[in-house]
Design an enzyme around this catalytic site. Sequence first.
Site, PDB file in Angstrom:
ATOM      1  N   GLU A   2       8.364  -3.837  -2.820  1.00  0.00           N
ATOM      2  CA  GLU A   2       8.457  -3.315  -1.302  1.00  0.00           C
ATOM      3  C   GLU A   2       8.998  -4.133  -0.424  1.00  0.00           C
ATOM      4  OE1 GLU A   2       4.712  -1.324  -1.263  1.00  0.00           O
ATOM      5  OE2 GLU A   2       4.886  -1.031   0.992  1.00  0.00           O
ATOM      6  N   GLU A  52       2.617  11.863 -13.387  1.00  0.00           N
ATOM      7  CA  GLU A  52       3.971  11.045 -13.095  1.00  0.00           C
ATOM      8  C   GLU A  52       3.636   9.732 -13.499  1.00  0.00           C
ATOM      9  OE1 GLU A  52       2.329  12.366 -10.605  1.00  0.00           O
ATOM     10  OE2 GLU A  52       2.558  11.305  -8.841  1.00  0.00           O
ATOM     11  N   GLU A  83      -5.946   8.766  -9.280  1.00  0.00           N
ATOM     12  CA  GLU A  83      -4.557   8.151  -9.290  1.00  0.00           C
ATOM     13  C   GLU A  83      -3.989   7.861 -10.572  1.00  0.00           C
ATOM     14  OE1 GLU A  83      -3.644   4.146  -7.702  1.00  0.00           O
ATOM     15  OE2 GLU A  83      -1.877   5.061  -6.828  1.00  0.00           O
ATOM     16  N   SER A  97       7.235   3.901   1.228  1.00  0.00           N
ATOM     17  CA  SER A  97       7.782   3.177   0.284  1.00  0.00           C
ATOM     18  C   SER A  97       7.837   3.860  -1.156  1.00  0.00           C
ATOM     19  CB  SER A  97       7.239   1.881   0.270  1.00  0.00           C
ATOM     20  OG  SER A  97       7.649   1.165  -1.094  1.00  0.00           O
ATOM     21  N   CYS A 132      -9.496  -2.072   1.637  1.00  0.00           N
ATOM     22  CA  CYS A 132     -10.257  -1.694   0.286  1.00  0.00           C
ATOM     23  C   CYS A 132     -11.712  -2.484   0.246  1.00  0.00           C
ATOM     24  CB  CYS A 132      -9.266  -2.450  -0.680  1.00  0.00           C
ATOM     25  SG  CYS A 132      -7.675  -1.562  -0.795  1.00  0.00           S
ATOM     26  N   CYS A 145       0.632   1.761  -1.378  1.00  0.00           N
ATOM     27  CA  CYS A 145      -0.357   1.333  -2.492  1.00  0.00           C
ATOM     28  C   CYS A 145      -1.882   2.206  -2.482  1.00  0.00           C
ATOM     29  CB  CYS A 145      -0.832   0.124  -2.366  1.00  0.00           C
ATOM     30  SG  CYS A 145      -0.832  -0.618  -0.952  1.00  0.00           S
ATOM     31  N   GLU A 172      12.491  -3.386  -0.707  1.00  0.00           N
ATOM     32  CA  GLU A 172      12.705  -2.182  -0.014  1.00  0.00           C
ATOM     33  C   GLU A 172      12.833  -2.119   1.573  1.00  0.00           C
ATOM     34  OE1 GLU A 172       9.816   0.993  -1.427  1.00  0.00           O
ATOM     35  OE2 GLU A 172      10.893   2.657  -0.720  1.00  0.00           O
ATOM     36  N   LYS A 194      -8.609   5.751  -6.975  1.00  0.00           N
ATOM     37  CA  LYS A 194      -7.866   5.145  -8.184  1.00  0.00           C
ATOM     38  C   LYS A 194      -8.208   5.959  -9.401  1.00  0.00           C
ATOM     39  CE  LYS A 194      -5.633   1.942  -6.195  1.00  0.00           C
ATOM     40  NZ  LYS A 194      -4.244   1.742  -5.836  1.00  0.00           N
TER      41      LYS A 194
END
Lengths: 597, 592
Positions: free
Chosen positions: B286, B379, B374, B332, B516, B312, B289, B371
């Site tokens: 990142e 994908e 996720e 990102s 978090c 994230c 990027e 999560k």
Amino acid sequence: MSKYKMHLLVCGGTGCRASESDLIVENLKKELEEKGLQNEVQVIMTGCFGFCEKGPIVKVMPDNTFYTQVKPEDAPIIVAEHVIKGRKVARLLYTDPTKKEHVSDSKHMGFYRKQIRIALRNCGFINPENIDEYIARDGYMALGKALQEMTPEQVIDLIKKSGLRGRGGAGFPTGLKWEIASKNKADQKYVVCNADEGDPGAFMDRSVLEGDPHSVLEAMAICGYSIGATKGLIYIRAEYPLAIKRLQVALTQAREYGVLGKDIFGTGFDFDIEMRYGAGAFVCGEETALIHSMEGQRGEPTNKPPFPAESGFLGKPSNVNNVETFANVPVIMLKGAEWFSSIGTEKSKGTKVFALAGKINNVGLIEVPMGTTLREVIFEIGGGIKNGKKFKAVQTGGPSGGCLTEKHLDLPIDYDNLVAAGSMMGSGGMIVMDEDDCMVSIAKFFLEFTVEESCGKCSPCRIGNKRLHELLDHITKGKGTMEDLERLKNMSLVIKDTALCGLGQTSPNPVLSTMNNFWDEYVAHVVDKRCPAGQCRDLMQYSINAEKCVGCTACARACPVGAITGERKEPHSINTATCIKCGACFEKCKFNAVVIS
Amino acid sequence: METVKLTIDNKQIEVQRGTTILKAAREMGIDIPTLCYMELHDLNIENKPGGCRICVVEVQGRRNLVPACITKCEEGMVVRTHNPRVLNARRIVMEFILSDHPKDCLTCAKSGHCDLQNMAVRLGIRDIPNQDISAMSTYRLDTSPSIIRDLDKCIMCRRCEMMCNEVQTVGALSAFKRGFMAAVAPAFEQNLEHSPCTYCGQCVAVCPTGALTEVDNTPQVLRALADPSKTVVVQTAPAVRAALGEEFGMAPGTLVTGKMVAALKALGFDYVFDTDFAADLTIMEEGTELLGRVGKFLKGDKDVKLPILTSCCPGWVNFFEHNYPELKDVPSTAKSPQQMFGAIAKSYFAEKINIKREDMVVVSVMPCLAKKYESQREEFSVNGNPDVDFSISTRELAAFIKQANIDFNNLSDEEFDRPLGESTGAAVIFGNTGGVIEAAVRTAYEIYTGKKLEKVEYEQLRGMEGVRSATIDFNGLPLNIGIAHGLSNARKLLDDVKAGKSNFHAIEVMACPGGCIGGGGQPLHHGDSSILKARAKAIYEEDVNKPIRKSHENPYIKQLYEEFLGEPNSEKAHHLLHTHYFDKKKKIIVKQ
């Protein structure tokens, strides 16, 4: 402008319209046209006359003839006999039940004699869809007086001195309410009219809005002037389509005439009103829930303080008043505080509109001075108990109120007396009960309503009311105990003490009031498993009197569950365990052998 | 400041005007019981519908009892918080609430941590009368990838509704129906999966009963551990090590990294790795990027998408896909550390230890419920085999450790395995709001300027305010950084981006208030926001104690690039470590 020599006033309230009073108007107009009298005799659809039991009503002016239970087919004879020949149509006249004679002028009727119609002053006199008729009866003069001759403080002072108290139920002094709102500073304030009228059986506000909508609009503008608000909102329940229509017509006409809108009477005062519609929730009659509903939020109340006068619609100071409260304002402005406070009792001034319902002969809408006794209302105005039965109780204040009994009959009706007697004024619903009404069932009936209408926000009302209802149901089914009665009382007191809003705080009132006044009835239900009034089905026992039974088997054949046994020509018997108490055998028996106890 | 004097339980107190009776009492050490009331003071979050009526107290002169959480103190008020009238009322109200609540404490996921259960114990409830004639409000159970809704247990405290609508502005939950059947659910009583829910889990974090709980994935983890043919690898998020100890009676803010590793080894995981390793990896990708886009911008490229947004946080990604799908190519493209880890574990590491991808099971321990969702995104799998097989929350890990009768408090510290267990201080601060961007700055600065960072702490990026901003001097280039935690704050920044008004070059978004460490899967705070502050402090402490504090200096990261990936944003890196986003705007279709 034509000069009419006669007026035919036809009641256009929802009750009479349901009996085709609009057709009566149509037919009368047709008849008059046919006879070429349309320019001499005017037919007007007015608001509610109040004598709903005897509707549809047609009143002939100027001779004040009061016709009752008129049908559309009666139009020709009214025109032919009364209008043309000047002869009253006897069969349409009201018959006094005791004297058994015709009474043609309403002011001589038992129903009307003791009434003083202030809030309802124009209902039954004017066409509510014609602003000119409102103006002809001094309409908008009060607003003119306020704007041109008085300061806002003087207006508030007048209302305070009059002693007017909120007619929605709580009875808060109106002048004081306006004063608090006027003292709170803000860039925008609101006047809100509570036209939700959720009490079942209540139709006072509906009648005012259908019969005299301008009185409310004018009052709201006066209120706006006194507190510094330029916007008004009317929150009306969607179940009142006729009242909504009449208000919309009135608003359009008021704006056309410039009595609402910008720069009223050229004084620089702006005031206009918007309508908002309810969606079928009784709780939205509570002022904070009403405000949240108007804001587009869930119709739930919020804790008070802060009160709407401080933080109301969109967080701005808002004055919320009931329809009937507003209806009194214009006439107080014109006739003065002394006049208004000369009517009524020491702490409750003026009159109150009541909706009489239940086991009473004269069901309808009445307006009496505060201080009138219950006896006068029920037995004189109300014409006594239907079918000659014995008076048992009268419920005032709807699901938030309590019942008053024989020992209260000579109580002068006013806010404080009713509260002291364990009930409350409420919005004005009065449901009369007789010896056949079971008070435990009545309490259960009111709880059914409040359980359905609770918003669900606070635990005591959301769950507590449900538990009260279940326990009452349990008791009416003969399964209750004395401990249950104790629990009923404790739960009721705690719910009253802890609920968030007026709905929950008053929903146990029917329970507490009936327990207080009819304790023996409750005890009979739990100890003797008996319903003294004979209403609770599960507590009734069906049996066959062997001496009267001829053994025709008609009852056995009618019984849907096969609970009756017996040989032909022998006395039959009912198995009480199987019996579902439907009453079919009772209906069938020609020998009166089936006994219900 | 104006004050008022009042008397509570016969003791006088003077407080600032506007203070509620509840807070005044607390100042005096009088703890009036509350149920629906919740205040996360340090995050400026307060829920006070005044609906449960448990906190009612008597105020002399008022006709009825009043809720202490809402009622403001007035001069001369006389308050009684526990006389017989109040105690009777509280008990009856509690009996009402319990009468409409399932009696399955013994097997309820919340048993032992339940605010309702604790209150029932505190109020000494011994009987719920008339249960045989009492109806219960019952509803359909709703299971989503992350959150289970059991509305039978809802007590209408409105905390979840408040979090979802006001703090997160997601709007997946609201009150529906009225009276006895009233509860809080998605619109039209849909399942969460069909609502705008982002699975951030803040509703679960505040629910006082078992109405909202997490999906429990430990049975699947246990099954994998029991399968001899599987190599089970576990990764642990930074925020877990600062909170896990609370489940074992330790003070909030106790770092238990070593014990956590030891416990996982004792549970039988084949390799105990650290998500922090993948966090360092995320910074490599990142950071590169970010510099790439800034570079293009400085050269005059008008089409380059700035600001770059961190990606994230899966709750944030969901929120983004629901609400700003037109800005899909702005965040990102880097995957989250959890997912990067899984991709690398099942390729690079599987190769290293010579096992097939299908024979490796990757488990993550996360402070987060999103999560779980996720890891199930299509994908993030290869031929149907997910990069991360199961994600369990901090709470589930603690329960697992207890079930395995491991004496957590007396474990000796152990170290993470290598090569995927080594991490830097930059990685661990991912757990706090502002940590991701601070880590990115530490690396981006050195790469861009070529200079060494002497002081790695960037205090101006730290703190609990919902929206923060700072300008970091990159040797003459002022880099504008925006930070938001809590989705309502993210919305504010995104509205500016959408309108083209944003002056930021980079924005870090965390869905959960606090970052978090305040995740939906962490040990429950029960309304005490000082716990969140303590956890955040512990995270920064762990950073200070790390020998290496910049992601690009992690030797195992360097090794990964040398041996496998080549360089940041290489084709392989792109294939394994980057992703793209979808338009998830919800449409409600009403079938006739």
